[in-house]
Each structure stands twice: as structure tokens, then as C-alpha cells.
Design a protein around this motif. Structure first.
Motif, PDB file in Angstrom:
ATOM      1  N   PRO A 140       0.827  -1.212   0.000  1.00 30.29           N
ATOM      2  CA  PRO A 140       0.000   0.000   0.000  1.00 30.29           C
ATOM      3  C   PRO A 140       0.861   1.262   0.000  1.00 30.29           C
ATOM      4  N   LEU A 141       0.343   2.287  -0.618  1.00 30.02           N
ATOM      5  CA  LEU A 141       1.051   3.570  -0.669  1.00 30.02           C
ATOM      6  C   LEU A 141       0.896   4.257   0.689  1.00 30.02           C
ATOM      7  N   THR A 142       1.994   4.511   1.358  1.00 30.59           N
ATOM      8  CA  THR A 142       1.958   5.174   2.677  1.00 30.59           C
ATOM      9  C   THR A 142       2.588   6.551   2.634  1.00 30.59           C
ATOM     10  N   GLY A 143       3.103   6.919   1.500  1.00 28.02           N
ATOM     11  CA  GLY A 143       3.742   8.219   1.287  1.00 28.02           C
ATOM     12  C   GLY A 143       4.281   8.226  -0.132  1.00 28.02           C
ATOM     13  N   ASP A 144       4.663   9.380  -0.622  1.00 22.22           N
ATOM     14  CA  ASP A 144       5.176   9.445  -1.991  1.00 22.22           C
ATOM     15  C   ASP A 144       6.436   8.597  -2.153  1.00 22.22           C
ATOM     16  N   ARG A 145       6.504   7.883  -3.248  1.00 22.14           N
ATOM     17  CA  ARG A 145       7.660   7.060  -3.567  1.00 22.14           C
ATOM     18  C   ARG A 145       7.789   7.020  -5.093  1.00 22.14           C
TER      19      ARG A 145
END
Length: 497
Positions: A476-481
Motif C-alpha cells: 500500500p502507498l503510505t507516502g510518496d515514492r
């Protein structure tokens, strides 16, 4: 589990068998097929002995057909046409495509209408088993008089000239044959022409692309079902009554497939709150769009499977009738139009997927944060996915412009209408890849929306499997990457789906 043995010349080929031939399998040749080959060869040898003009045997080619070739030069004539027509350029076909091309050309010869010898057929079988991969450039065919350039490069590999791949490395064909205990094949009368007159290059590239395109129908349905979950779609629009009322087979199949993925989902409960009374078209009309594409892809499959089993040489040898007849079965028009049609059809999977992606990323439709970011404003989340998807859809629109409506004459005006079928096949291949990426973008975004909406425990049996497959590859996306890395991981998922 051992490799499957495919006996060529016994049963008709299908798209599924073609896919197997592209992989490493075991080939055998039907004895009856070899008998047909020997009978047609006997007629060719009879014509050679009679010394009467027969195109492709003792004459020049194309505009040079009126020039007689003396008996002592007939074998050199066949080598010359291979060398002179090996004008391919660009990236080589994949190992799968080259392997399939070789086996399809062999199958065509086994129809018994080409006039080659059984020795040539056996030499092609040995080349297939040697795992030598002919180096066949992707560009150079105009799709009439056969795929002359690509097939000529196949011929070079057989006679020990040009380059090939062995164990993933490019080496000289002669050296590769020696390493595998094979001798360069010595061409007999008509055998050079017999190797290059046909549609097997466009057929190999296009067949494998069409096989994937048909698979993408089911994958698109699964991804759409996941978007239904994420967007709290209205499943009434999937009711079989609606789709049976229209009587379109692909549409009925798509609606059934999507609804089947949702079995066990909370969406099927009347108590579930919907986002909209009527969903946007990209959800509501998914079966209508996916199904229309599926119907036309299946039509293209019918045309392709006819061609897999066709004799596409010129001239054709009819041993029972004692005739060698010149004609135009090498013309790739059936395939060119089919692959152009398939390109349009499969492009629609990406076109409608990009619109569902917009729904997922747009807070006005999703009810979630903009672009599914955790800290919107500070973070852009999957904003970039829509840009990528839009660029792929745009490229598909350009590539969907049909190549088959173009014709550039050649060979002194003799070949005054050509199909451009290889261009159609190559375009289809690129479009299929673009569609896979577009579906990856939608699927990852749908999974993120499900995670943010805390809906993973409410999914249907099918959608839960799809969700879990995504989560095996993409966290899951938890912050910009760097989300391009998510795309690469997603391609692993889509190939498993």
C-alpha cells in the motif's frame, strides 16, 4: 512434467497450439504429411527434367519471371533469392516469435503444396530442436509475395549464413550449426522460394499478440470488478437480464465474468450504500465495451486460425492433378485487416480503463483523498498514474490507425498492391503491451482505494484473489515514492492474473 510432443501435419493448428509451438516443445512429423511432400516434390522434379518454364523453378522472380535460368544454375538461383531478399532491419524478433515462425513455415510445407523435399522439412525440424534461434529483423516486409525479408533470414540460418542466437548470444549461423552437430542445408530447385513465400512472419508476431489480447479480456474484467469494489459500484447494471436483452455474446460473457468475480462481495447486499444511483459509463458500460472487443478479437482468431493451416506459396503444387499453378495466396490482406481490427478492439480495454482510473483518483467520484494520497497536498499519491495511462491510450490511438489501407507498389510494378500486414502485427504487439500497463495502473489504484476505504474484508471471492495478487507485489502507498517501480512490480501481477 516433460515437454509436450506436437505432431505436425496430422491435425489442424489452433491459436493455442501456436502458442505452444512458440515455447520449447518437441516436434514430430506425420508420415502422411511427408508422403504429401514427396509426391509434390516428384512433380517439381518432373518439371525440372522437362525443362519447360515454370515460375520459381527455372525462371527469375517477379518482374524477371520471363528470364529463363539454365539447368546448371537452378540451385544457385535458390541460394541467391535467400541472400538477396535478406534485407531485414531493426530489432530481432523475440525467441518465441522466431521459433513460432520456423514451426509455422514447416507446417505449411507439410501441406504438400510447396514442392520442397522431405529433407528440407526434416532439416527445419532439426533446426527447431537445436534451440538455435534465427536472427530475424522485425522490419522489411510489406506483406505480399509473402514476408520475403523475414523468411529469407530464416533461410539464411538453415543454409549456414548470416547470424543466429545460441544460448542468448549472437553468433554466426555456420558456427552455431557446427556446435549443434548440424550441417548447412543445400537447397534444391524451388526450395529457396519455398522458404520465403508465405505469411508466417506476420502470422507469428500477430498470433502471439492476439493470444495475449484475448487473455486481456478476462484480465480487464477482473480489474474492472476490483474498481467496482473500490468505487462502491451499482451491481444492478450487471444483471443478466440487461445483457441478455441485447443478445451480444461478448457483452453477456463480460457481465457474467465481472459479476462472478463479485460473488460474496458486500456490493451484492441491498443494504450497501452506493456512490451513485447510476454509475459513470466506464463502470456501467464495462460489459458493453469489453464484450464488443472480445467479439471482434474472436472473429480475428477465426481468420488467423484459417491462415495457420493455409498454403500460402506461389506457385502451388497440386500433385494429384499434375499441376503447378501461379496465384497470390502469399498476399497478407486477411491477416493485415484482422490485426488492424484486433488493434482497435484491444485498445478499448485501455481506453475505458483510463476513465475508471480517473474515477479512482478523483475525490469527487471516489469519496477518498485526491489521487489516493495519505497526506494530500504534501503528497501527490498516484497522480502520475493518470498521466502515464493517458499517454498509453494516446499512443494506442495512433497505432490503431490501420496499416492495411496503405499500399506501396514494388518489383517494377508487378507487386502493385501489398498488405503491410507485418506492420499491422507489430502495431498490435505494442498496443497489447500498452494495454497491460494501463490495466496495471487501474488495478494498483483500485487496491489502494480499497485499502484506504477499509474494504478488503468486504470483497468478493474473485476480487479478493485479485487484491491479494496485487498486494503480493505492490505494498500500500503510505507516502510518496517512485511509483514507476510499482508499475514494474504490477506487471508481475498482471501476468499472474
Amino acid at each position: 512434467m516433460g515437454k509436450e510432443n506436437i505432431e505436425l501435419g496430422k491435425e489442424p493448428l489452433t491459436l493455442e497450439i501456436a502458442k505452444k509451438l512458440a515455447s520449447k516443445t518437441i516436434l514430430s512429423i506425420n508420415k502422411e504429411a511427408l508422403r504429401r511432400v514427396s509426391e509434390s516434390r516428384s512433380l517439381v522434379e518432373k518439371k525440372v527434367a522437362e525443362n519447360k518454364p515454370v515460375y520459381g523453378i527455372n525462371t527469375g522472380f517477379g518482374v524477371n519471371a520471363s528470364i529463363s535460368i539454365p539447368g546448371k544454375e537452378l540451385k544457385k538461383l535458390q541460394v541467391n533469392i535467400i541472400r538477396s531478399h535478406a534485407t531485414g532491419f531493426g530489432n530481432p524478433l523475440s525467441a518465441e516469435e522466431s521459433r513460432l515462425l520456423l514451426s509455422l513455415r514447416l507446417f505449411t510445407l507439410l501441406n504438400g503444396h510447396t514442392g520442397v523435399s522431405s529433407e528440407l522439412c526434416l532439416a527445419l525440424k532439426d533446426l527447431y530442436h537445436s534451440e538455435i534461434i534465427p536472427l530475424i529483423p522485425e522490419k522489411g516486409s510489406v506483406g505480399a509475395s509473402g514476408d520475403l525479408a523475414p523468411l529469407a533470414h530464416l533461410g539464411l540460418s538453415l543454409i549456414g549464413e548470416g547470424s543466429v542466437f545460441l544460448d542468448g548470444k549472437k553468433i554466426e549461423a555456420k558456427a552455431a550449426l557446427k556446435k549443434k552437430g548440424l550441417k548447412p542445408y543445400v537447397l534444391k530447385e524451388k526450395e529457396g522460394l519455398g522458404l520465403i513465400n508465405g505469411t508466417q512472419a506476420m502470422l507469428s508476431v500477430g498470433s502471439l499478440a492476439l493470444y495475449e489480447a484475448l487473455e486481456l479480456f478476462f484480465k480487464a474484467n477482473k480489474v474492472a470488478a476490483l474498481s467496482f469494489e473500490a468505487l462502491r459500484g451499482n451491481v444492478d447494471e450487471l444483471n443478466p437480464l440487461i445483457h441478455k436483452a441485447r443478445k451480444q455474446i461478448g457483452q453477456i460473457e463480460s457481465a457474467k465474468d465481472i459479476l462472478g468475480q463479485l460473488q460474496g462481495s458486500s456490493l451484492l447486499s441491498k443494504k450497501t450504500k452506493r456512490r451513485f444511483l447510476q454509475d459513470p459509463y466506464s463502470l456501467r458500460c464495462a460489459p458493453q465495451v469489453h464484450g464488443a472487443s472480445f467479439d471482434f478479437l474472436n472473429f480475428c482468431k477465426t481468420i488467423v486460425e484459417r491462415e495457420l493451416n493455409a498454403s500460402t506459396d506461389n506457385p502451388l503444387v497440386f500433385s494429384k492433378e499434375g499441376l503447378i499453378l501461379s496465384g497470390g495466396n502469399f498476399h497478407g490482406e486477411p491477416l493485415a485487416i484482422s490485426f488492424d481490427t484486433a488493434a482497435i478492439a484491444v485498445s478499448e480495454f485501455a481506453s475505458i480503463s483510463e476513465r475508471r482510473l480517473e474515477l479512482l483518483l478523483n475525490p469527487h467520484f471516489s469519496g477518498l483523498t485526491p489521487f489516493l494520497a495519505i497526506n494530500p497536498g504534501l503528497e501527490s499519491g498516484y497522480m502520475g498514474f493518470q498521466y502515464l495511462s493517458a499517454s498509453l491510450v494516446n499512443e494506442n490511438k495512433v497505432l490503431s490507425s490501420p496499416a492495411s489501407v496503405d499500399s506501396i507498389p514494388g518489383n517494377g510494378g508487378i507487386e502493385d498492391h501489398v498488405s503491410m500486414g507485418m506492420t499491422s502485427a507489430r502495431k498490435l504487439k505494442q498496443i497489447v503491451y500498452n494495454v497491460k500497463v494501463a490495466l496495471v495502473l487501474e488495478a494498483i489504484s483500485a487496491a489502494q482505494a480499497i485499502t484506504l476505504g477499509k474494504l478488503s474484508h468486504k470483497l468478493g471471492k474473485g476480487t479478493k484473489k485479485t487484491f491479494d495478487l496485487i498486494r503480493e507485489e505492490v505494498t500500500p502507498l503510505t507516502g510518496d515514492r517512485i511509483i514507476s517501480e510499482d508499475v514494474q512490480k504490477g506487471l508481475i501481477f498482471i501476468n499472474k492474473l
